[in-house]
Design a protein around this motif. Structure first.
Motif, PDB file in Angstrom:
ATOM      1  N   ALA A  14       0.819  -1.216   0.000  1.00 44.62           N
ATOM      2  CA  ALA A  14       0.000   0.000   0.000  1.00 44.62           C
ATOM      3  C   ALA A  14       0.854   1.268   0.000  1.00 44.62           C
ATOM      4  O   ALA A  14       0.412   2.319  -0.475  1.00 44.62           O
ATOM      5  CB  ALA A  14      -0.925   0.005   1.217  1.00 44.62           C
ATOM      6  N   ASP A  15       2.086   1.176   0.515  1.00 49.14           N
ATOM      7  CA  ASP A  15       2.985   2.334   0.568  1.00 49.14           C
ATOM      8  C   ASP A  15       3.892   2.432  -0.656  1.00 49.14           C
ATOM      9  O   ASP A  15       4.640   3.400  -0.803  1.00 49.14           O
ATOM     10  CB  ASP A  15       3.845   2.281   1.834  1.00 49.14           C
ATOM     11  CG  ASP A  15       3.027   2.479   3.091  1.00 49.14           C
ATOM     12  OD1 ASP A  15       2.046   3.246   3.046  1.00 49.14           O
ATOM     13  OD2 ASP A  15       3.362   1.852   4.123  1.00 49.14           O
ATOM     14  N   GLU A  16       3.817   1.446  -1.538  1.00 53.05           N
ATOM     15  CA  GLU A  16       4.710   1.419  -2.700  1.00 53.05           C
ATOM     16  C   GLU A  16       4.619   2.681  -3.564  1.00 53.05           C
ATOM     17  O   GLU A  16       5.671   3.235  -3.943  1.00 53.05           O
ATOM     18  CB  GLU A  16       4.443   0.178  -3.547  1.00 53.05           C
ATOM     19  CG  GLU A  16       5.395   0.046  -4.718  1.00 53.05           C
ATOM     20  CD  GLU A  16       5.203  -1.253  -5.476  1.00 53.05           C
ATOM     21  OE1 GLU A  16       5.829  -1.377  -6.533  1.00 53.05           O
ATOM     22  OE2 GLU A  16       4.434  -2.123  -5.030  1.00 53.05           O
ATOM     23  N   PRO A  17       3.442   3.211  -3.887  1.00 50.37           N
ATOM     24  CA  PRO A  17       3.406   4.416  -4.723  1.00 50.37           C
ATOM     25  C   PRO A  17       4.118   5.620  -4.085  1.00 50.37           C
ATOM     26  O   PRO A  17       4.826   6.360  -4.779  1.00 50.37           O
ATOM     27  CB  PRO A  17       1.913   4.696  -4.907  1.00 50.37           C
ATOM     28  CG  PRO A  17       1.260   3.365  -4.710  1.00 50.37           C
ATOM     29  CD  PRO A  17       2.096   2.669  -3.661  1.00 50.37           C
ATOM     30  N   ALA A  18       3.973   5.808  -2.796  1.00 54.02           N
ATOM     31  CA  ALA A  18       4.625   6.930  -2.120  1.00 54.02           C
ATOM     32  C   ALA A  18       6.143   6.753  -2.093  1.00 54.02           C
ATOM     33  O   ALA A  18       6.898   7.708  -2.330  1.00 54.02           O
ATOM     34  CB  ALA A  18       4.086   7.084  -0.701  1.00 54.02           C
ATOM     35  N   VAL A  19       6.600   5.539  -1.817  1.00 60.77           N
ATOM     36  CA  VAL A  19       8.036   5.268  -1.792  1.00 60.77           C
ATOM     37  C   VAL A  19       8.614   5.426  -3.199  1.00 60.77           C
ATOM     38  O   VAL A  19       9.658   6.068  -3.390  1.00 60.77           O
ATOM     39  CB  VAL A  19       8.330   3.867  -1.208  1.00 60.77           C
ATOM     40  CG1 VAL A  19       9.805   3.499  -1.383  1.00 60.77           C
ATOM     41  CG2 VAL A  19       7.926   3.810   0.263  1.00 60.77           C
ATOM     42  N   ARG A  20       7.948   4.883  -4.187  1.00 65.18           N
ATOM     43  CA  ARG A  20       8.404   4.993  -5.579  1.00 65.18           C
ATOM     44  C   ARG A  20       8.537   6.463  -5.988  1.00 65.18           C
ATOM     45  O   ARG A  20       9.561   6.865  -6.545  1.00 65.18           O
ATOM     46  CB  ARG A  20       7.430   4.279  -6.515  1.00 65.18           C
ATOM     47  CG  ARG A  20       7.788   4.399  -8.001  1.00 65.18           C
ATOM     48  CD  ARG A  20       6.680   3.809  -8.870  1.00 65.18           C
ATOM     49  NE  ARG A  20       6.424   2.438  -8.532  1.00 65.18           N
ATOM     50  CZ  ARG A  20       6.938   1.384  -9.170  1.00 65.18           C
ATOM     51  NH1 ARG A  20       7.739   1.573 -10.196  1.00 65.18           N
ATOM     52  NH2 ARG A  20       6.643   0.166  -8.796  1.00 65.18           N
ATOM     53  N   ALA A  21       7.534   7.269  -5.701  1.00 63.36           N
ATOM     54  CA  ALA A  21       7.564   8.685  -6.077  1.00 63.36           C
ATOM     55  C   ALA A  21       8.725   9.409  -5.405  1.00 63.36           C
ATOM     56  O   ALA A  21       9.436  10.189  -6.040  1.00 63.36           O
ATOM     57  CB  ALA A  21       6.239   9.348  -5.725  1.00 63.36           C
ATOM     58  N   ALA A  22       8.940   9.150  -4.123  1.00 56.90           N
ATOM     59  CA  ALA A  22      10.036   9.801  -3.404  1.00 56.90           C
ATOM     60  C   ALA A  22      11.388   9.365  -3.959  1.00 56.90           C
ATOM     61  O   ALA A  22      12.296  10.192  -4.131  1.00 56.90           O
ATOM     62  CB  ALA A  22       9.947   9.503  -1.913  1.00 56.90           C
ATOM     63  N   LEU A  23      11.542   8.075  -4.269  1.00 56.94           N
ATOM     64  CA  LEU A  23      12.812   7.580  -4.802  1.00 56.94           C
ATOM     65  C   LEU A  23      13.098   8.157  -6.190  1.00 56.94           C
ATOM     66  O   LEU A  23      14.246   8.481  -6.504  1.00 56.94           O
ATOM     67  CB  LEU A  23      12.824   6.055  -4.841  1.00 56.94           C
ATOM     68  CG  LEU A  23      12.842   5.352  -3.494  1.00 56.94           C
ATOM     69  CD1 LEU A  23      12.752   3.833  -3.682  1.00 56.94           C
ATOM     70  CD2 LEU A  23      14.084   5.725  -2.688  1.00 56.94           C
TER      71      LEU A  23
END
Length: 95
Positions: A14-23
């Motif tokens: 569920a947190d993958e989109p936020a982590v991906r965007a930040a990376l």
């Protein structure tokens, strides 16, 4: 002498989109750093929430400058790390 960093990050799917965007934002900032030679972000195949980062700097001092940058604090320390369920990092110096 080049200094390399390989990081494995894992977060809840569920947190993958936020982590991906930040990376991906971090990638753009890091590639503009004077000592950065490479910064690659990969999604781990068949592992939702898994990321592999490969970073290379001109030397260890360049990596230390990277860690001291405001974008590192904002995007990694304050945004990504709190969302991770697991993190491992390997440091290496070129021979």
């Amino acid at each position: 002498m080049s200094y390399a960093v390989v990081a494995h990050y894992r977060c809840a799917p569920a947190d993958e989109p936020a982590v991906r965007a930040a990376l991906l934002t971090m990638r753009e900032h890091t590639r503009a750093e004077p000592a950065n030679e490479a910064y690659e972000v990969h999604a781990v195949a068949d592992e939702p929430g898994g990321f592999l980062l490969y970073e290379r700097y001109a030397d260890r001092a360049g990596f230390e400058a990277h860690k001291a940058a405001g974008h590192f604090r904002e995007l990694i320390v304050e945004t990504v790390w709190p969302l991770l369920t697991d993190r491992s990092v390997t440091f290496a110096e070129a021979l």
